[in-house]
Design a protein around this motif. Sequence first.
Motif, mmCIF file in Angstrom:
data_model
loop_
_atom_site.group_PDB
_atom_site.id
_atom_site.type_symbol
_atom_site.label_atom_id
_atom_site.label_comp_id
_atom_site.label_asym_id
_atom_site.label_seq_id
_atom_site.Cartn_x
_atom_site.Cartn_y
_atom_site.Cartn_z
ATOM 1 N N GLY A 186 40.755 44.271 23.993
ATOM 2 C CA GLY A 186 40.514 43.057 23.229
ATOM 3 C C GLY A 186 41.168 41.915 23.978
ATOM 4 N N VAL A 187 40.397 40.865 24.289
ATOM 5 C CA VAL A 187 40.907 39.877 25.231
ATOM 6 C C VAL A 187 40.175 38.550 25.057
ATOM 7 N N SER A 188 40.796 37.463 25.541
ATOM 8 C CA SER A 188 40.177 36.139 25.445
ATOM 9 C C SER A 188 39.212 35.901 26.600
ATOM 10 N N ASN A 189 38.338 34.909 26.411
ATOM 11 C CA ASN A 189 37.399 34.561 27.475
ATOM 12 C C ASN A 189 38.121 34.062 28.721
ATOM 13 N N ILE A 190 39.317 33.518 28.563
ATOM 14 C CA ILE A 190 40.089 33.060 29.721
ATOM 15 C C ILE A 190 40.425 34.238 30.629
ATOM 16 N N ILE A 191 40.926 35.309 30.042
ATOM 17 C CA ILE A 191 41.282 36.494 30.819
ATOM 18 C C ILE A 191 40.031 37.174 31.359
ATOM 19 N N ILE A 192 38.963 37.180 30.565
ATOM 20 C CA ILE A 192 37.704 37.779 31.041
ATOM 21 C C ILE A 192 37.242 37.106 32.328
ATOM 22 N N ASN A 193 37.311 35.792 32.367
ATOM 23 C CA ASN A 193 36.889 35.080 33.579
ATOM 24 C C ASN A 193 37.748 35.448 34.779
ATOM 25 N N GLN A 194 39.035 35.690 34.548
ATOM 26 C CA GLN A 194 39.923 36.105 35.638
ATOM 27 C C GLN A 194 39.566 37.500 36.135
ATOM 28 N N ILE A 195 39.240 38.412 35.197
ATOM 29 C CA ILE A 195 38.859 39.767 35.592
ATOM 30 C C ILE A 195 37.573 39.739 36.408
ATOM 31 N N GLU A 196 36.628 38.908 35.983
ATOM 32 C CA GLU A 196 35.348 38.839 36.684
ATOM 33 C C GLU A 196 35.521 38.396 38.135
ATOM 34 N N GLN A 197 36.579 37.642 38.408
ATOM 35 C CA GLN A 197 36.817 37.199 39.777
ATOM 36 C C GLN A 197 37.223 38.354 40.680
ATOM 37 N N VAL A 198 37.929 39.343 40.124
ATOM 38 C CA VAL A 198 38.436 40.455 40.950
ATOM 39 C C VAL A 198 37.597 41.714 40.824
ATOM 40 N N ALA A 199 36.810 41.831 39.737
ATOM 41 C CA ALA A 199 36.009 43.042 39.547
ATOM 42 C C ALA A 199 34.640 42.682 38.974
#
Length: 262
Positions: A186-199
């Motif tokens: 469970g996570v915010s869209n801010i963190i999701i965008n960071q994950i998308e950058q690395v994976a």
Amino acid sequence: MTFTRRAAMALLTAAALASPLAAQTPDEIKAKGNVNVGMLVDFPPFGVMDASGQPDGYDADVAKLLAEDLGVQLTIVPVTGPNRIPYLLSGQVDLLVASLGITPERAERVDFSEPYAGIAIAVYGLADVDLSAPEKLEGRTIGVTRASTQDTAVTAVAPAGATIQRFDDDASAVQALLAGQVEAIGVSNIIINQIEQVAPGRFDVKFDLSQQRQGIAVRPGSDALLAEVNTFIEKVKGDGSLSAIHEKWLGSPLPDFVAEAN
């Protein structure tokens, strides 16, 4: 200075901060040629300090556009979560562009503009695992940051057979997802965008948990100023400027729940 005198002065200061001033007008701001904007500087990517020690981030860019629209100079005043509304009500700032979520409780103290930003909380997990609804968490392991908004939201919808693994911070929950220790978080869209950058492509959003819209705040009764701010927000939504700022700082266009709000 005696303790009694210090205590009295502290009470007077607190009272001054708590006592709202008269409503602010755009003409007053334009007449002085400057707008003082309260902003968080410890809430990336919305508010940060840059390498030269100046306020920067999503909120800073929005404040710059607003000052330009008003035709005045901008002074950003760093505020904290607890003191941002008192700073506005006491006149230390003219308005807040300070990641202030629009809530009924806050709306009793300040007047909010239309939303200019927002934070969404979602369940986000492995792209090849069907977790498209809360009931599909049955038998699955989902990570959350302990005592966070997402912890509360996931706990409320997860079936009894789901395993909720709690971590001390977002970074630990993200690491668990990347390492395969949990199937979703469970996570915010801010963190999701960071994950998308690395994976990129490994994970996707399964379903939304909650959304919080953020508004620019003015002192109560500042109707003319609020109308001018709302006209500004409508303009920068319409011409793409606000979405460009969102792309710059969050890596994605302005979300629909903000872009289409009115």
